[in-house]
Design a protein around this motif. Structure first.
Motif, short mmCIF file in Angstrom:
data_model
loop_
_atom_site.label_atom_id
_atom_site.label_comp_id
_atom_site.label_asym_id
_atom_site.label_seq_id
_atom_site.Cartn_x
_atom_site.Cartn_y
_atom_site.Cartn_z
N PHE A 230 0.83 -1.21 0.00
CA PHE A 230 0.00 0.00 0.00
C PHE A 230 0.86 1.26 0.00
O PHE A 230 0.51 2.27 -0.63
CB PHE A 230 -0.92 -0.01 1.23
CG PHE A 230 -1.78 1.20 1.34
CD1 PHE A 230 -2.90 1.37 0.54
CD2 PHE A 230 -1.48 2.20 2.27
CE1 PHE A 230 -3.70 2.51 0.65
CE2 PHE A 230 -2.26 3.34 2.37
CZ PHE A 230 -3.37 3.49 1.57
N LEU A 231 2.01 1.22 0.67
CA LEU A 231 2.90 2.39 0.73
C LEU A 231 3.82 2.49 -0.48
O LEU A 231 4.55 3.47 -0.61
CB LEU A 231 3.75 2.32 2.00
CG LEU A 231 3.01 2.45 3.32
CD1 LEU A 231 3.96 2.26 4.49
CD2 LEU A 231 2.33 3.81 3.42
N GLY A 232 3.79 1.49 -1.36
CA GLY A 232 4.63 1.53 -2.56
C GLY A 232 6.09 1.20 -2.31
O GLY A 232 6.96 1.65 -3.07
N LEU A 263 14.65 1.12 5.43
CA LEU A 263 15.65 1.83 4.62
C LEU A 263 15.07 2.21 3.27
O LEU A 263 15.25 3.36 2.80
CB LEU A 263 16.89 0.94 4.45
CG LEU A 263 18.03 1.51 3.62
CD1 LEU A 263 18.55 2.80 4.24
CD2 LEU A 263 19.16 0.49 3.48
N LEU A 264 14.35 1.29 2.63
CA LEU A 264 13.75 1.61 1.33
C LEU A 264 12.62 2.62 1.47
O LEU A 264 12.39 3.42 0.56
CB LEU A 264 13.24 0.32 0.68
CG LEU A 264 14.32 -0.65 0.20
CD1 LEU A 264 13.70 -1.93 -0.31
CD2 LEU A 264 15.18 0.00 -0.88
N GLY A 269 10.02 7.18 -0.09
CA GLY A 269 8.92 8.04 0.34
C GLY A 269 9.28 9.08 1.37
O GLY A 269 8.40 9.83 1.82
N GLY A 270 10.54 9.12 1.78
CA GLY A 270 10.95 10.10 2.76
C GLY A 270 10.66 9.65 4.19
O GLY A 270 10.24 8.51 4.44
N TRP A 271 10.85 10.57 5.11
CA TRP A 271 10.70 10.24 6.52
C TRP A 271 9.26 9.94 6.90
O TRP A 271 9.00 9.17 7.82
CB TRP A 271 11.25 11.38 7.38
CG TRP A 271 12.74 11.49 7.32
CD1 TRP A 271 13.46 12.43 6.66
CD2 TRP A 271 13.68 10.60 7.93
NE1 TRP A 271 14.80 12.19 6.81
CE2 TRP A 271 14.97 11.08 7.59
CE3 TRP A 271 13.57 9.46 8.71
CZ2 TRP A 271 16.13 10.44 8.02
CZ3 TRP A 271 14.73 8.84 9.15
CH2 TRP A 271 15.99 9.32 8.80
N GLY A 272 8.30 10.55 6.21
CA GLY A 272 6.90 10.26 6.52
C GLY A 272 6.56 8.81 6.28
O GLY A 272 5.94 8.14 7.12
N VAL A 277 5.98 3.01 8.30
CA VAL A 277 6.50 1.64 8.33
C VAL A 277 6.95 1.27 9.74
O VAL A 277 6.64 0.18 10.25
CB VAL A 277 7.67 1.50 7.33
CG1 VAL A 277 8.37 0.15 7.52
CG2 VAL A 277 7.17 1.62 5.91
N ALA A 278 7.66 2.20 10.40
CA ALA A 278 8.14 1.90 11.76
C ALA A 278 6.97 1.70 12.73
O ALA A 278 7.00 0.80 13.57
CB ALA A 278 9.05 3.03 12.24
#
Length: 368
Positions: A230-232, A263-264, A269-272, A277-278
């Protein structure tokens, strides 16, 4: 009269005293240190042998099921060996392919990684970190070194091919001899019933551990793969499978499975995206694998959560990464051999078991 007195004195004479308790404890600890040093020196042999044993124990019920359905014993043994090989090949292929794909796609994100490093350093500068500190931080961030570490890890995994022939041969012989495991344990039971019972408990507990870990790992892997898709995040399905595999490593497997997608996520997608993910990994993986799973595993194999954590650190230190993967079965084997197989040591189960012992029944008053 004198003879009777002497005879009575001989009968009442105490038996030869044994070693003082402190001396016995020190000798036991010294023996354990010697055994641990020998196992560490031969970790290249001990770890693969125990891995083969765990794989055979995991797949062995398939042999009994085929025999009960009328299959010839030679066919059941052949299917057992092939199933063991299939499990080993799938596990090794997923790990090697994951590391290889990560090492392959990371160089394509060199510009994105440099941009993340630059923006991070600018953010640190806003919080008062001076130019000298920023330069020292930037000098310490060597992207090429990181890629070198990943490729070195891949080369190390490829170097295991030399031991693969030994492992496959060992699996073949263990798989063939596993067909006669029942009569062998029964022969042990005629002389050492406690040892036979302990070995059966080890096999049963190992299978329970694998079943619980597989179910929890499957749930977490599916949830993670869906969220990453979903997040690509690239290779989302692969990272879900990696989460499933690393779930067999208690406590630290969660962090190993988190690193590649995190990491990916930063690079794509940047820090957002990385924060999402985290948060998902912490909410799903950490709760399931570090809170729920240890409790169910402890109840299934009879080990306390604290002993499982200590066993993980100890076996990883003693046998390396494979020791971390096999930490629960190794700790269970040590427990059944040192505690369960010796009736005099059963009191230790109150300290290392997953549940406190039941209180002794209260004595009933005798009727007047």
């Amino acid at each position: 009269m004198t003879d009777a007195r002497v005879s009575h004195g001989d009968a009442a004479a105490p038996s030869q005293p044994g070693l003082p308790r402190a001396t016995a404890v020190l000798l036991t600890l010294a023996a354990l240190v010697v055994v641990a040093a020998g196992a560490a020196a031969a970790s290249w042999l001990v770890a693969p042998v125990f891995l083969a044993l765990v794989l055979v124990i995991m797949v062995h019920p398939l042999h009994g099921a085929l025999v009960r359905r009328g299959a010839p014993r030679w066919l059941a043994t052949a299917v057992l060996v092939l199933a063991i090989y299939a499990v080993l090949v799938v596990l090794a292929a997923v790990i090697v392919y994951s590391v290889a794909r990560l090492a392959t796609i990371l160089p394509g994100y060199a510009a994105e990684l440099n941009g993340v490093v630059t923006s991070t350093l600018e953010l640190l500068g806003r919080f008062g970190v001076g130019p000298d500190q920023l330069r020292s931080i930037a000098a310490g961030l060597d992207y090429g070194r990181f890629v070198q570490i990943v490729t070195g890890l891949l080369a190390g995994l490829a170097g295991l091919a030399g031991n693969l022939v030994f492992l496959l041969s060992l699996l073949l012989f263990l798989g063939v001899e596993a067909a006669g495991a029942g009569p062998r344990i029964q022969a042990v039971a005629t002389r050492r019933p406690h040892v036979a019972t302990a070995l059966r408990e080890f096999a049963t507990g190992t299978r329970r551990f694998l079943v619980v870990t597989t179910i929890v790992g499957l749930v977490t892997g599916v949830v993670d793969a869906v969220v990453l898709t979903f997040l690509g995040i690239p290779l989302a399905l692969l990272w879900g499978v990696l989460v499933f595999i690393t779930n067999y490593i208690p406590y630290i497997g969660f962090w190993i499975g988190l690193v590649p997608p995190l990491l990916l996520a930063i690079l794509t997608g940047g820090w957002g995206s990385a924060i999402v993910v985290a948060v998902v990994f912490l909410a799903v993986n950490f709760v399931l694998t570090s809170v729920v799973q240890p409790k169910f595993v402890g109840d299934a194999v009879g080990l306390s959560v604290s002993l499982t954590l200590v066993g993980l650190v100890f076996w990883a230190w003693l046998l390396g990464p494979l020791g971390a993967v096999l930490a629960v079965p190794l700790t269970l084997l040590a427990k059944v051999l040192l505690v369960d197989a010796d009736p005099r040591a059963h009191w230790l189960d109150a300290l290392v078991g997953s549940r406190p012992p039941a209180p002794p029944p209260e004595p009933t008053a005798s009727p007047d």
